[in-house]
Design a protein around this motif. Sequence first.
Motif, PDB file in Angstrom:
ATOM      1  N   LEU A 135       0.828  -1.207   0.000  1.00 36.65           N
ATOM      2  CA  LEU A 135       0.000   0.000   0.000  1.00 36.65           C
ATOM      3  C   LEU A 135       0.858   1.251   0.000  1.00 36.65           C
ATOM      4  N   ALA A 136       1.921   1.268   0.792  1.00 35.04           N
ATOM      5  CA  ALA A 136       2.801   2.432   0.824  1.00 35.04           C
ATOM      6  C   ALA A 136       3.421   2.686  -0.542  1.00 35.04           C
ATOM      7  N   ARG A 137       3.881   1.627  -1.202  1.00 37.29           N
ATOM      8  CA  ARG A 137       4.459   1.775  -2.545  1.00 37.29           C
ATOM      9  C   ARG A 137       3.416   2.274  -3.541  1.00 37.29           C
ATOM     10  N   ALA A 138       2.201   1.753  -3.421  1.00 39.76           N
ATOM     11  CA  ALA A 138       1.129   2.189  -4.317  1.00 39.76           C
ATOM     12  C   ALA A 138       0.823   3.674  -4.108  1.00 39.76           C
ATOM     13  N   LEU A 139       0.805   4.128  -2.862  1.00 38.01           N
ATOM     14  CA  LEU A 139       0.528   5.540  -2.569  1.00 38.01           C
ATOM     15  C   LEU A 139       1.626   6.446  -3.108  1.00 38.01           C
ATOM     16  N   GLU A 140       2.861   5.979  -3.052  1.00 40.16           N
ATOM     17  CA  GLU A 140       3.968   6.789  -3.554  1.00 40.16           C
ATOM     18  C   GLU A 140       3.899   6.932  -5.075  1.00 40.16           C
ATOM     19  N   ILE A 141       3.440   5.884  -5.763  1.00 35.05           N
ATOM     20  CA  ILE A 141       3.337   5.924  -7.226  1.00 35.05           C
ATOM     21  C   ILE A 141       2.099   6.691  -7.666  1.00 35.05           C
ATOM     22  N   GLU A 142       0.970   6.435  -6.993  1.00 34.10           N
ATOM     23  CA  GLU A 142      -0.306   7.023  -7.404  1.00 34.10           C
ATOM     24  C   GLU A 142      -1.091   7.484  -6.177  1.00 34.10           C
ATOM     25  N   PRO A 143      -0.773   8.679  -5.652  1.00 35.85           N
ATOM     26  CA  PRO A 143      -1.428   9.155  -4.423  1.00 35.85           C
ATOM     27  C   PRO A 143      -2.942   9.283  -4.534  1.00 35.85           C
ATOM     28  N   THR A 144      -3.469   9.418  -5.754  1.00 38.40           N
ATOM     29  CA  THR A 144      -4.908   9.625  -5.914  1.00 38.40           C
ATOM     30  C   THR A 144      -5.727   8.388  -5.567  1.00 38.40           C
ATOM     31  N   ILE A 145      -5.090   7.239  -5.358  1.00 37.39           N
ATOM     32  CA  ILE A 145      -5.870   6.042  -4.996  1.00 37.39           C
ATOM     33  C   ILE A 145      -6.537   6.205  -3.640  1.00 37.39           C
ATOM     34  N   VAL A 146      -6.092   7.165  -2.839  1.00 39.70           N
ATOM     35  CA  VAL A 146      -6.763   7.444  -1.563  1.00 39.70           C
ATOM     36  C   VAL A 146      -8.248   7.674  -1.792  1.00 39.70           C
ATOM     37  N   GLU A 147      -8.572   8.318  -2.888  1.00 44.25           N
ATOM     38  CA  GLU A 147      -9.963   8.647  -3.186  1.00 44.25           C
ATOM     39  C   GLU A 147     -10.787   7.413  -3.542  1.00 44.25           C
ATOM     40  N   LYS A 148     -10.121   6.314  -3.871  1.00 38.32           N
ATOM     41  CA  LYS A 148     -10.818   5.096  -4.262  1.00 38.32           C
ATOM     42  C   LYS A 148     -10.987   4.111  -3.110  1.00 38.32           C
ATOM     43  N   ILE A 149     -10.379   4.394  -1.969  1.00 39.41           N
ATOM     44  CA  ILE A 149     -10.429   3.478  -0.829  1.00 39.41           C
ATOM     45  C   ILE A 149     -11.436   3.990   0.190  1.00 39.41           C
ATOM     46  N   ASP A 150     -12.413   3.174   0.506  1.00 40.40           N
ATOM     47  CA  ASP A 150     -13.407   3.536   1.507  1.00 40.40           C
ATOM     48  C   ASP A 150     -12.745   3.650   2.871  1.00 40.40           C
ATOM     49  N   ARG A 151     -12.029   2.598   3.259  1.00 36.17           N
ATOM     50  CA  ARG A 151     -11.212   2.626   4.472  1.00 36.17           C
ATOM     51  C   ARG A 151     -10.276   1.430   4.461  1.00 36.17           C
ATOM     52  N   LEU A 152      -9.241   1.523   5.251  1.00 36.69           N
ATOM     53  CA  LEU A 152      -8.265   0.454   5.419  1.00 36.69           C
ATOM     54  C   LEU A 152      -8.479  -0.220   6.763  1.00 36.69           C
ATOM     55  N   TYR A 153      -8.617  -1.540   6.738  1.00 37.31           N
ATOM     56  CA  TYR A 153      -8.599  -2.345   7.957  1.00 37.31           C
ATOM     57  C   TYR A 153      -7.240  -3.033   8.002  1.00 37.31           C
ATOM     58  N   TRP A 154      -6.479  -2.728   9.041  1.00 35.66           N
ATOM     59  CA  TRP A 154      -5.117  -3.285   9.130  1.00 35.66           C
ATOM     60  C   TRP A 154      -4.913  -4.046  10.426  1.00 35.66           C
ATOM     61  N   MET A 155      -4.416  -5.282  10.300  1.00 34.63           N
ATOM     62  CA  MET A 155      -3.956  -6.006  11.472  1.00 34.63           C
ATOM     63  C   MET A 155      -2.513  -5.614  11.695  1.00 34.63           C
ATOM     64  N   GLY A 156      -2.291  -4.812  12.711  1.00 41.86           N
ATOM     65  CA  GLY A 156      -0.930  -4.383  12.969  1.00 41.86           C
ATOM     66  C   GLY A 156      -0.857  -3.428  14.137  1.00 41.86           C
ATOM     67  N   GLY A 157       0.316  -3.375  14.733  1.00 43.82           N
ATOM     68  CA  GLY A 157       0.566  -2.435  15.801  1.00 43.82           C
ATOM     69  C   GLY A 157       0.044  -2.904  17.149  1.00 43.82           C
ATOM     70  N   ALA A 158       0.326  -2.105  18.152  1.00 45.20           N
ATOM     71  CA  ALA A 158      -0.129  -2.324  19.519  1.00 45.20           C
ATOM     72  C   ALA A 158      -0.020  -0.989  20.237  1.00 45.20           C
ATOM     73  N   LEU A 159      -0.954  -0.722  21.116  1.00 44.73           N
ATOM     74  CA  LEU A 159      -0.889   0.521  21.890  1.00 44.73           C
ATOM     75  C   LEU A 159      -0.713   0.233  23.378  1.00 44.73           C
ATOM     76  N   GLY A 160      -1.697  -0.403  23.996  1.00 49.70           N
ATOM     77  CA  GLY A 160      -1.611  -0.630  25.418  1.00 49.70           C
ATOM     78  C   GLY A 160      -0.965  -1.932  25.817  1.00 49.70           C
ATOM     79  N   SER A 161      -0.704  -2.799  24.865  1.00 49.04           N
ATOM     80  CA  SER A 161      -0.154  -4.109  25.196  1.00 49.04           C
ATOM     81  C   SER A 161       1.302  -4.206  24.767  1.00 49.04           C
ATOM     82  N   LYS A 162       1.947  -5.237  25.256  1.00 51.45           N
ATOM     83  CA  LYS A 162       3.326  -5.519  24.875  1.00 51.45           C
ATOM     84  C   LYS A 162       3.378  -5.944  23.411  1.00 51.45           C
ATOM     85  N   GLY A 163       4.516  -5.710  22.743  1.00 51.49           N
ATOM     86  CA  GLY A 163       4.682  -6.170  21.378  1.00 51.49           C
ATOM     87  C   GLY A 163       4.885  -7.671  21.311  1.00 51.49           C
ATOM     88  N   ASN A 164       5.090  -8.179  20.095  1.00 52.25           N
ATOM     89  CA  ASN A 164       5.316  -9.620  19.941  1.00 52.25           C
ATOM     90  C   ASN A 164       6.582  -9.923  19.138  1.00 52.25           C
TER      91      ASN A 164
END
Length: 312
Positions: A135-164
């Motif tokens: 997705l990052a590479r796609a945004l760098e090549i064609e930033p206008t795709i933001v307008e075509k994405i309703d929303r991104l659901y991503w499995m990633g990161g952690a805030l209140g919990s320990k990492g893995n």
Amino acid sequence: MRNFYFNHDGNVDDLVSLLLLLQMPEVNLLGVGVTDADGYVEPASSASRKIIDRFGHPDRKPADVAKSNSRAKHQFPDAWRLSAFSFDDFPLLNEHGNQPQTPVAALPGHLDLIEKLQGSAEKVTLVMTGPLTDLARALEIEPTIVEKIDRLYWMGGALGSKGNVAAPGADDTMEWNAYWDAEAVKTVWDSALEIVMVGLDSTDQVPLTDELRLRWAKQRKYPALDLIGQGYSLVHSFEANSIYYLWDVLTTLCSEYPELVESKQVKTDVITTGLSEGRTYETANGREVTFVTSVDAAAFYDKIDELAQAAK
């Protein structure tokens, strides 16, 4: 009917997510991208094509499968990635031969994503259960795709919990998909995309237990649940106090069934260098995301059964 694009990284949880996406009545899957991360890209792509062959909706155009050529900043341990080979060899996916009919996309993952988004008349829901590099590479090549994405659901990161991540040079505050390519997370965070973040804080609420394995074993008469049970038989956490969770399946299901989870708006950012590379954290100066905080675990497990039982 909503248009979806699914980008995953090839482990058991990703492949089960694909299987369940194909059973959702209101989901039109435009394409699938496979990243060479938590599973090896060749067997993971092959298994994805076979799942679409076997469990794809007969009245919908089958999605093709794009192989990513993105590469890791920090690669997953080899031992974790081997499950893709075994999954690809399961008899249920090979009873009619081992050459899948679902085609490989002509373009690599990030370019296929651009093509599928630009070719959709409606906005597309993007579900990513691996690193954000394509997705990052796609945004760098064609930033206008933001307008075509309703929303991104991503499995990633952690805030209140320990990492893995337990790796030399890392302080264990980060989650693996973010650690794989932290700069890609930053690129996506700096975009105007609406992001739903499903981090370790919520996925830790849906563990893979012995009771769950037995629950699926008792439903072997349903082909999809037989495959799910076999798939998860490949994964065991041998590190001390380590547990396998249904990280990717939670992300995938809440993209279509938001009633399974509770969320809140949080301002966040990501660290891209140093011992904490890949750590996501709350900050008043960060970008706002929808952060999944809790799961109705019983309803979540029931939804897996419901979708899998409906598969033909």
